[in-house]
Every structure is written in C-alpha cells, then in structure tokens.
Design an enzyme around this catalytic site. Structure first.
Site, mmCIF file in Angstrom:
data_model
loop_
_atom_site.group_PDB
_atom_site.id
_atom_site.type_symbol
_atom_site.label_atom_id
_atom_site.label_comp_id
_atom_site.label_asym_id
_atom_site.label_seq_id
_atom_site.Cartn_x
_atom_site.Cartn_y
_atom_site.Cartn_z
ATOM 1 N N TYR A 1 -2.287 7.380 -6.436
ATOM 2 C CA TYR A 1 -1.807 6.915 -5.131
ATOM 3 C C TYR A 1 -2.900 7.128 -4.082
ATOM 4 C CZ TYR A 1 1.180 6.282 -1.052
ATOM 5 O OH TYR A 1 1.719 5.832 0.143
ATOM 6 N N TYR B 1 -1.809 4.660 11.597
ATOM 7 C CA TYR B 1 -0.918 4.783 10.439
ATOM 8 C C TYR B 1 -1.413 5.921 9.547
ATOM 9 C CZ TYR B 1 1.931 2.866 6.528
ATOM 10 O OH TYR B 1 2.848 2.665 5.517
ATOM 11 N N TRP C 1 0.396 -6.055 -2.922
ATOM 12 C CA TRP C 1 0.174 -4.613 -2.802
ATOM 13 C C TRP C 1 1.365 -3.845 -3.354
ATOM 14 C CZ3 TRP C 1 -3.649 -1.296 -2.014
ATOM 15 C CH2 TRP C 1 -3.353 0.025 -1.668
ATOM 16 N N TRP C 2 2.578 -4.267 -3.022
ATOM 17 C CA TRP C 2 3.771 -3.579 -3.520
ATOM 18 C C TRP C 2 3.827 -3.611 -5.043
ATOM 19 C CZ3 TRP C 2 7.796 -5.949 0.347
ATOM 20 C CH2 TRP C 2 7.684 -5.294 1.573
ATOM 21 N N HIS D 1 -5.161 4.207 -2.010
ATOM 22 C CA HIS D 1 -5.188 4.129 -0.551
ATOM 23 C C HIS D 1 -6.585 4.392 0.007
ATOM 24 C CE1 HIS D 1 -0.849 3.875 -0.794
ATOM 25 N NE2 HIS D 1 -0.888 3.479 0.461
#
Length: 105
Positions: free
Chosen positions: A19, A42, A77-78, A23
């Site tokens: 993860y 963000y 992306w999801w 990112h």
C-alpha cells in the site's frame, strides 16, 4: 482554504508495505485528477495495530469529488488497490466517515 474531510479505510493483513509503495509512486494522472476535483492537503495515516487508514483532506467549496467514482482513472486506481484493502462492489474502498471533534488552525 477548503473544508476538512476525514474518513477511515481498512487494509488487509500483509498489505502495509505494498500500500505504501503504491502511494509513494502515485500515478501523475491520479494526482492531477484529485487536484482538479478540488482536493488539496491530502494525507493518509496508518494505525499499525488495527490496519486502519485515516485519511484527511481539504475539499474546495466547488469540489467535484462526487464525480470521481465514474472517472476512468479513479476506477483503474481502485481496481489496482482492491487486493490490498476492504472494498465495496466495483472496487471502491470502503469508507467510514470521521466526525471532526477538534481542530486548531
């Protein structure tokens, strides 16, 4: 400055390193889409004990975040991230809204 928005997501066991790596190499077209949608500042934080992710971002007053689920880049992306976290049908990450209890600017 926009309004703060915070939510929780859930990683799967063993997914922390991947993860973070994904990112760290966020796609430029996704970063551009988020900015164009009114997202700024963000951040995503990890609770290592529970594998909960806590996301905080600023939304511009005229944000278009509600349009993101239908955007091809967001959907791609999801799908890319779905093996690593709890998702809804269609691979959208499960999100639990968080209530602001305190903020000092």
């Amino acid at each position: 400055m926009g309004a703060l928005h915070a939510f929780r997501m859930q990683l799967k066991l063993g997914a922390v390193a991947e993860y973070k790596a994904r990112h760290d190499a966020i796609w430029p077209e996704l970063a551009e889409l988020l900015t164009a949608s009114g997202v700024s500042d963000y951040s995503i934080f990890l609770d290592e004990e529970t594998l909960s992710l806590f996301a905080v971002l600023r939304r511009a007053e005229n944000h278009t975040l509600d349009d993101l689920p239908s955007h091809p880049v967001m959907r791609k992306w999801w799908t890319y991230m779905a093996p690593l976290m709890e998702v809804e049908p269609g691979d959208q990450p499960r999100e639990w809204p968080l209530q602001l209890m305190f903020h000092q600017a």
